[in-house]
Design an enzyme around this catalytic site. Sequence first.
Site, mmCIF file in Angstrom:
data_model
loop_
_atom_site.group_PDB
_atom_site.id
_atom_site.type_symbol
_atom_site.label_atom_id
_atom_site.label_comp_id
_atom_site.label_asym_id
_atom_site.label_seq_id
_atom_site.Cartn_x
_atom_site.Cartn_y
_atom_site.Cartn_z
ATOM 1 C CE LYS A 165 -3.277 2.582 2.870
ATOM 2 N NZ LYS A 165 -4.032 2.623 4.149
ATOM 3 C CG ASP A 220 -5.527 8.203 4.430
ATOM 4 O OD1 ASP A 220 -6.345 8.909 3.791
ATOM 5 O OD2 ASP A 220 -5.863 7.239 5.140
ATOM 6 C CG ASP A 265 -2.038 5.133 5.039
ATOM 7 O OD1 ASP A 265 -2.003 4.064 5.679
ATOM 8 O OD2 ASP A 265 -3.071 5.539 4.474
ATOM 9 C CG ASP A 316 -9.997 7.644 6.575
ATOM 10 O OD1 ASP A 316 -8.935 7.694 5.924
ATOM 11 O OD2 ASP A 316 -10.036 7.649 7.816
ATOM 12 C CD GLU A 355 -6.872 5.646 2.243
ATOM 13 O OE1 GLU A 355 -5.786 5.155 2.590
ATOM 14 O OE2 GLU A 355 -7.782 5.893 3.058
ATOM 15 N NE ARG A 393 -10.877 -0.835 3.210
ATOM 16 C CZ ARG A 393 -11.440 -1.097 4.390
ATOM 17 N NH1 ARG A 393 -12.563 -1.793 4.449
ATOM 18 N NH2 ARG A 393 -10.892 -0.660 5.504
ATOM 19 C CE LYS A 396 -6.501 8.955 7.792
ATOM 20 N NZ LYS A 396 -7.074 7.710 8.334
#
EC number: 3.4.11.1
Length: 504
Positions: A263, A268, A286, A345, A347, A349, A275
Amino acid sequence: MEINLTTKKLDNVKTDAVFFLMFEDNKKLEGELEKIDKALNGGVSDLIKLQKYKAEEGKFLIVPTLGKIKANYVAIVGLGKEKKFENDILRRVASYIIRKAKELKLSDIIIDTNLQQFENYDEVVQAITEGLILGDYSFDKYFSKKDEHKVKEVQVNIPKNQDKDRLNEFVRIGEILAEAQNFTRDLVNEPANVINTIQFAEIAEKLAKEYGFEIKIYDEEEIEKMGMGAYLAVAKGSDNPPRFIHLTYRPKNSQGEVAIVGKGLMFDSGGLNIKTGDFMRWMKSDKSGACAVFGIFKAIGELKPDITVHGIVAAAENMPSGKAYRPDDILKAKNGVTIEVGNTDAEGRLTLADALSYASELKPDAIIDMATLTGACVVALGEFTAGVMGNNQKFINEILKTSEETGEWMWQLPFNDKLREQIKAPHADVYNVGTTRYGGAITAGLFLEKFVDPKIPWVHIDIAGPSHHTSGWYYHPKGATGIPVRTITWYLLKRSKFFDKIGK
């Protein structure tokens, strides 16, 4: 820092300090330590009694020698109870030793490993090497004032009956693995204003040039042509364009083929489902899974195992803007599966959906993905343990066994059909979030399963907990840990029969 093996007598060797390892169960001084105690007129044994010292894990007893022997200090460091001993304790203790040496401003030290309890010195010297390098790490490049002191040399004292040439190979392996993990830590620790998607792709190009890897980097237009609608949706909210990165290590005598997917969210914010401040902090991490891909490639570039490895990263940034994707949007992934967005959020995946579809089209023998995917995994397993899921129990078991060998804690989370029901969407094939707040780490894994060819063994590793830490633990300092670089590299070495060459 140089790490060298030696077989010296230690009672009169010139060095800043000699560190002796001791189990808590030990009741008396033995071997070289006993000789040194006599040379110091009982100075070590007297201090043990005075301080009521017990050799608990990581506990030090430091004895200044006051010129009675050539070493400036003699130290004991505890290994804890013998029945609880495992190789990772050596990594941990080695990291404590290097930090203590820096604290005392020592330049060269010796670590004595002559203990009858040690049976496999391949593992002993490798674990100590890794612990020294991992424990010595710091990310200090942005401090205006730095602690410039470095330990120049560590000599690891081994029994004379050991094969020094063979053990030097395991020192080399340990150095490569630990340096690759530190390289990963550096990448994760860099903020998003230093490493964005374009710069991340440039790092991949440098790796490819240094080690001779094949590389393909796809821009936004090419990504769209490949039908990666889920990945593109996440990326379009940012001014930094997406870059899809495919590294390939292809040796002449390949014993198989594995795809590793990481990933790669450079930052993010959560997107339109933004967030809160506390949860946005540290979101530079991230990209930990993608950075681990690069770290693994650095290691295999040095070690050159006989196995083809694909490294795949969908690099993006998840930002809110007038171009950003929205809740209720319906997206189409590369493999044709449609996705209804429940939360922007969730995202990671979505980027992984297209990356895993791409990996499946390569028809490898196995796929591994690594992702800081869910807070739910941290709730379930804590900050120090990664969650492992997948479609093949034998493969899962192999990864779990390897993680035990490397000291990178992992635990399996179970798939089941009831949780599959929770990612059914009202208007598309699948939701990108579960319909309840329960089992979120598993529903995320079940979502990813829909983008993997079911005929290909696949393991998903959720590293949201252990990838980054605000205070550090064991040989991990504050910040990025570099997990699971050593586990996945070690697995690739075993799978490629790398150790057959050195008789392990």
